[in-house]
Design an enzyme around this catalytic site. Structure first.
Site, PDB file in Angstrom:
ATOM      1  N   SER A  38     -57.454  12.131  -5.771  1.00 30.87           N
ATOM      2  CA  SER A  38     -56.196  11.690  -6.361  1.00 30.87           C
ATOM      3  C   SER A  38     -55.933  12.526  -7.593  1.00 30.87           C
ATOM      4  O   SER A  38     -56.859  12.968  -8.264  1.00 30.87           O
ATOM      5  CB  SER A  38     -56.299  10.215  -6.743  1.00 30.87           C
ATOM      6  OG  SER A  38     -55.199   9.817  -7.535  1.00 30.87           O
ATOM      7  N   ASP A  40     -54.279  11.302 -10.178  1.00 27.27           N
ATOM      8  CA  ASP A  40     -54.063  10.365 -11.269  1.00 27.27           C
ATOM      9  C   ASP A  40     -55.391   9.849 -11.817  1.00 27.27           C
ATOM     10  O   ASP A  40     -56.028   8.993 -11.218  1.00 27.27           O
ATOM     11  CB  ASP A  40     -53.196   9.208 -10.773  1.00 27.27           C
ATOM     12  CG  ASP A  40     -52.701   8.300 -11.879  1.00 27.27           C
ATOM     13  OD1 ASP A  40     -53.436   8.095 -12.868  1.00 27.27           O
ATOM     14  OD2 ASP A  40     -51.568   7.801 -11.757  1.00 27.27           O
ATOM     15  N   LYS A  89     -43.544   8.972  -2.057  1.00 29.63           N
ATOM     16  CA  LYS A  89     -43.028   8.046  -1.059  1.00 29.63           C
ATOM     17  C   LYS A  89     -41.858   7.178  -1.489  1.00 29.63           C
ATOM     18  O   LYS A  89     -41.311   6.443  -0.683  1.00 29.63           O
ATOM     19  CB  LYS A  89     -44.154   7.149  -0.556  1.00 29.63           C
ATOM     20  CG  LYS A  89     -44.726   6.250  -1.628  1.00 29.63           C
ATOM     21  CD  LYS A  89     -45.853   5.404  -1.083  1.00 29.63           C
ATOM     22  CE  LYS A  89     -46.352   4.463  -2.154  1.00 29.63           C
ATOM     23  NZ  LYS A  89     -47.319   3.529  -1.664  1.00 29.63           N
ATOM     24  N   LYS A 131     -39.980   5.827   8.412  1.00 29.03           N
ATOM     25  CA  LYS A 131     -38.820   6.563   7.895  1.00 29.03           C
ATOM     26  C   LYS A 131     -38.724   7.983   8.443  1.00 29.03           C
ATOM     27  O   LYS A 131     -37.706   8.648   8.282  1.00 29.03           O
ATOM     28  CB  LYS A 131     -38.854   6.587   6.372  1.00 29.03           C
ATOM     29  CG  LYS A 131     -39.115   5.202   5.802  1.00 29.03           C
ATOM     30  CD  LYS A 131     -38.195   4.767   4.778  1.00 29.03           C
ATOM     31  CE  LYS A 131     -38.389   3.382   4.253  1.00 29.03           C
ATOM     32  NZ  LYS A 131     -39.358   2.484   4.799  1.00 29.03           N
TER      33      LYS A 131
END
Length: 171
Positions: A38, A40, A89, A131
């Site tokens: 990650s 973060d 996202k 989506k």
């Protein structure tokens, strides 16, 4: 299936990454190593409070961004399975920052593919979204493009023993 395997999750500190981590430790305690990648550091710190290395001996935390191919190559060393969950996202943020969405969702997918091919990863599972089916926004379009890149990677892998796949879920 995961016995003695090393698994890396891109975007591992996100909601899906944390859920997968919990599931893996609950059902596959014989996993060799689980690497959480990650970008973060705060989310990694927080996740390490929930899944401390002292209690979950197989877990490792690796700072990195899917936009950085060289960092992915380093992270993928010795990895058997990559679960690609990293993505930009949020639809409204993607619309307001289209170049950032493209860099992460499409460029990041390309980097994951290249790093997997370079490091002899066995399996890459990319996470998609509902989506991406007939997309009406940039997020969906970038995820559809990502899906196509991962499936097409099976045609460019040459003699390498790697399988690329995509799983799509819906809200």
């Amino acid at each position: 299936m995961l016995k003695d395997k090393t698994v890396l999750i891109t975007g591992g500190t996100g909601s899906l990454g944390k859920a997968l981590t919990s599931h893996i430790f609950k059902h596959y305690s014989n996993i060799k190593k689980l690497i959480i990648l990650s970008r973060d550091e705060q989310k990694q710190f927080q996740m390490a409070q929930e899944f401390p290395e002292t209690q979950f001996h197989q877990i490792r935390y690796f700072l990195g961004d899917v936009r950085d191919e060289a960092r992915l190559v380093r992270a993928f060393q010795g990895v058997d399975i990559v679960i690609h969950a990293a993505a930009m996202k949020h639809v409204h943020l993607a619309e307001y920052n289209p170049d950032e969405c493209i860099k992460t969702n499409i460029g990041g997918a390309e980097n994951v593919i290249k790093a997997a091919l370079e490091t002899n990863v066995e399996r890459v599972v990319a996470l998609s979204t509902d989506k991406a089916c007939a997309p009406i926004n940039l997020y969906g379009a970038t995820k559809l493009t990502s899906d196509k890149l991962f499936i097409a990677a099976n045609n460019i892998k040459g003699a390498k023993d790697v399988r690329f796949s995509v799983v799509r879920y819906g809200n």
